[in-house]
Design an enzyme around this catalytic site. Structure first.
Site, PDB file in Angstrom:
ATOM      1  N   ASP A 135       4.752  -7.179   2.361  1.00 34.48           N
ATOM      2  CA  ASP A 135       3.888  -6.052   2.671  1.00 34.48           C
ATOM      3  C   ASP A 135       2.464  -6.585   2.782  1.00 34.48           C
ATOM      4  OD1 ASP A 135       3.051  -3.276   2.825  1.00 34.48           O
ATOM      5  OD2 ASP A 135       4.842  -2.824   1.652  1.00 34.48           O
ATOM      6  N   ASP A 147       7.821   6.217   0.216  1.00 39.83           N
ATOM      7  CA  ASP A 147       6.928   7.383   0.318  1.00 39.83           C
ATOM      8  C   ASP A 147       7.690   8.661   0.646  1.00 39.83           C
ATOM      9  OD1 ASP A 147       4.662   5.730  -0.015  1.00 39.83           O
ATOM     10  OD2 ASP A 147       4.460   5.427   2.148  1.00 39.83           O
TER      11      ASP A 147
END
Ligand code: TEU
Ligand code: CA
Length: 554
Positions: free
Chosen positions: A98, A328
């Site tokens: 990431d 998320d």
């Protein structure tokens, strides 16, 4: 269409904090991941996308980075990272990192310097502005509630943070910032990592002069106005020339607010920017009056329309990423399937079939392959995630919603639904930790867990395994052209794929009752590649609740 390994891969996303804890402190870690690589190898995935493992004070669970070149204490050491990387590579699994460079932590050394004085050489690494009439420099609201500006006494100025105040935005218009980021990326590439997932990369080019934005509620302007800014493609192309093009990487941009036209640039098939992007339109379809905090289910006709737009729109000119879940998003079985005991597994498989037979690179989020479901939150005290907690207080205290009106929606959409620990087995804490887990384990782990599913042939896990194997076997699943059937049907999601005279029919009944559906003539004596119910006859023209199947014909 040009063939590449990253088009043919299936990615598995790991949220390290919740994956596997090796030392009993209740927090998942790198050694935990290494210990589960055989599980992932058996599932058949090609690539792991690792949510951030860098040094971080964890205001936003690692998305606030204080050192890009060191490992978070709770997750282990750089030696543990190297070991994980080489053990993954030994199994033929690649590791994508990431990359969170729209912002840093406010504890990053660049920010500490930047904040120290108005004439510090790093002052311009971030956005510092004078107040306007004693208030914030503009009306932008943060994605995590409140203003996007924080006042700092040291120099009597405000700094910009599109996310939490502990996530100040980097100023990408400053060439020195771009150089720092590109050099840091190069060092990771030299270490042998296999790609980057780029956090909110669509937000890095802020509008000139930082003007007020149209109001998103009665309090704040919509900071989505910072998406796809004037220089974003220029900066990504520079990154591509200076870093990405020098290695054989998988790159995926998390592009909040991306449109189809913008995606064609970010993920263009000339390869001047990124391989693919995450678009979010489809996971926004179950929002409502209270923004995303709504309890309604994903409506099927708009979902079909949206995914079809992306399938057809990018075919041949760019490349899609396929996802329903990530760290998320709430669990997809609750949004689109049926979490009841009778239909949970069948509907999880139906959802997976629908997504995995499309054109693009599929992403599986940890626990999705088990059909994990949302957590039964009872009160705001059960949340850990700052987005959920802030939204609750902003909506109730500042905007006047009643807690009883807003809590169910927040519980239903909270990011914490995805972040409860991975359910490995039916031992205490689902085998995730021998200590106290940092976030409560879903009490349903006794019936939903990996140990049980790995050995049971008709489990959700083994269904994902088969879907992945099919993608590795049939080119048409990767590259075939997509065509929607029955666009207006509110319950059936039916589409075909086509490649060099081969054809695929994908049929999914997204309802809890029987429906009539007869495959077209050309598919009737085709080969059934996969199906989620096998004790009934496809050619009787009756689909059971959440039945799904795929037929291949030449
Ligand atoms: O998310 C950014 C993003 O696009 C938000 O809309 C996201 O959907 C948010 O979680 C609202 O629900 C990325 C990361 O994936 C997220 O975990 C981080 O919190 C955020 O950036 C800031 O780094
Ligand atoms: Ca640990």
């Amino acid at each position: 269409m040009k063939k590449t390994w990253w088009k043919e891969s299936v990615i598995y996303q790991i949220y390290p904090r919740s994956f596997a804890d090796s030392n009993g402190d209740g927090i998942g870690d790198l050694n935990g991941i290494t210990s589960k690589l055989d599980y992932l190898k058996n599932l058949g995935i090609d690539v792991i996308w690792l949510s951030p493992v860098y040094k971080s004070p964890n205001d936003d669970n690692g998305y606030d980075i204080s050192d890009y070149e060191d490992i978070m204490d709770e997750f282990g050491t750089m030696e543990d990272f190297d070991e994980m990387l080489s053990e993954a590579h030994a199994r033929g699994i690649k590791i994508v990192m990431d990359l969170v460079v729209n912002h840093t932590s406010d504890e990053h050394k660049w920010f500490l310097e930047s904040r120290s004085s108005g004439d510090n050489p790093k002052r311009d690494y971030y956005f510092w502005r004078e107040g306007r009439d004693g208030k914030e420099p503009n009306n932008w609201g943060s994605w995590f509630s409140g203003s996007a500006w924080k006042y700092d006494e040291t120099t009597d100025m405000y700094y910009l943070h599109l996310f939490s105040p502990k996530q100040p935005d980097l100023n990408w218009d400053n060439p020195a910032v771009r150089k720092e980021v590109f050099d840091m990326m190069t060092r990771w590439c030299e270490k042998g990592i296999d790609g980057f997932r780029m956090d909110v990369i669509s937000l890095i080019s802020k509008p000139e002069g930082l003007p007020d934005a149209p109001l998103m509620n009665e309090l704040y302007g919509d900071c989505g106005c910072t998406a796809n800014g004037a220089h974003v493609h220029e900066y990504i192309q520079e990154m591509n020339r200076k870093v990405l093009s020098k290695y054989d990487l998988l790159t995926v941009g998390e592009t909040a607010c991306v449109t189809l036209e913008e995606a064609k640039k970010y993920a263009n098939s000339e390869g001047t920017e990124l391989n693919m992007v995450f678009q979010f339109e489809h996971v926004g379809l179950d929002g409502g009056e209270q923004f995303k905090w709504s309890t309604r289910k994903m409506p099927l006709v708009p979902l079909k329309e949206n995914l079809t737009k992306w399938q057809k729109g990018l075919d041949g000119v760019a490349w899609n990423s396929l996802f329903f879940c990530n760290h998320d998003q709430p669990r997809i079985v609750n949004r689109l399937g049926d979490p009841s005991d009778e239909l949970r597994e069948t509907s999880a498989k139906c959802i997976a079939t629908c997504l995995h037979m499309m054109q693009g690179t599929p992403y599986v989020y940890q626990g999705e392959e088990l059909g994990m479901v949302n957590y039964p939150f009872r009160s705001v005290k059960d949340f850990n995630d700052l987005e959920s907690i802030n939204a609750y207080y902003e909506l109730t205290e500042k905007m006047g919603w009643k807690p009883s009106e807003i809590f169910p929606g927040i519980a239903c959409k909270s990011r914490d639904n995805a972040r409860t620990p991975m359910q490995w087995d039916d031992s205490p804490n689902a085998g995730f930790t021998t200590g106290k887990p940092w976030l409560a384990v879903n009490p349903n782990y006794v019936k939903i867990n990996a140990a049980e599913q790995v050995i049971r042939e008709d489990s959700v896990y083994n269904y994902y395994r088969k879907l992945i194997e099919l993608r590795h076997t049939y080119d048409i699943i990767v590259y075939g052209h997509y065509e929607l059937q029955l666009a207006e049907d509110p319950e059936l999601f039916v589409y075909t794929r086509e490649l060099d005279g081969q054809k695929l029919l994908v049929v999914c009944n997204f309802s809890d009752h029987e429906r009539e559906f007869m495959p077209d003539e050309e598919f009737r004596d085709g080969k059934v590649l996969i199906r989620n119910l096998d004790n009934n006859n496809i050619l009787d023209g009756i689909l059971e609740p959440y039945e799904a199947y795929v037929i291949y014909a030449e």
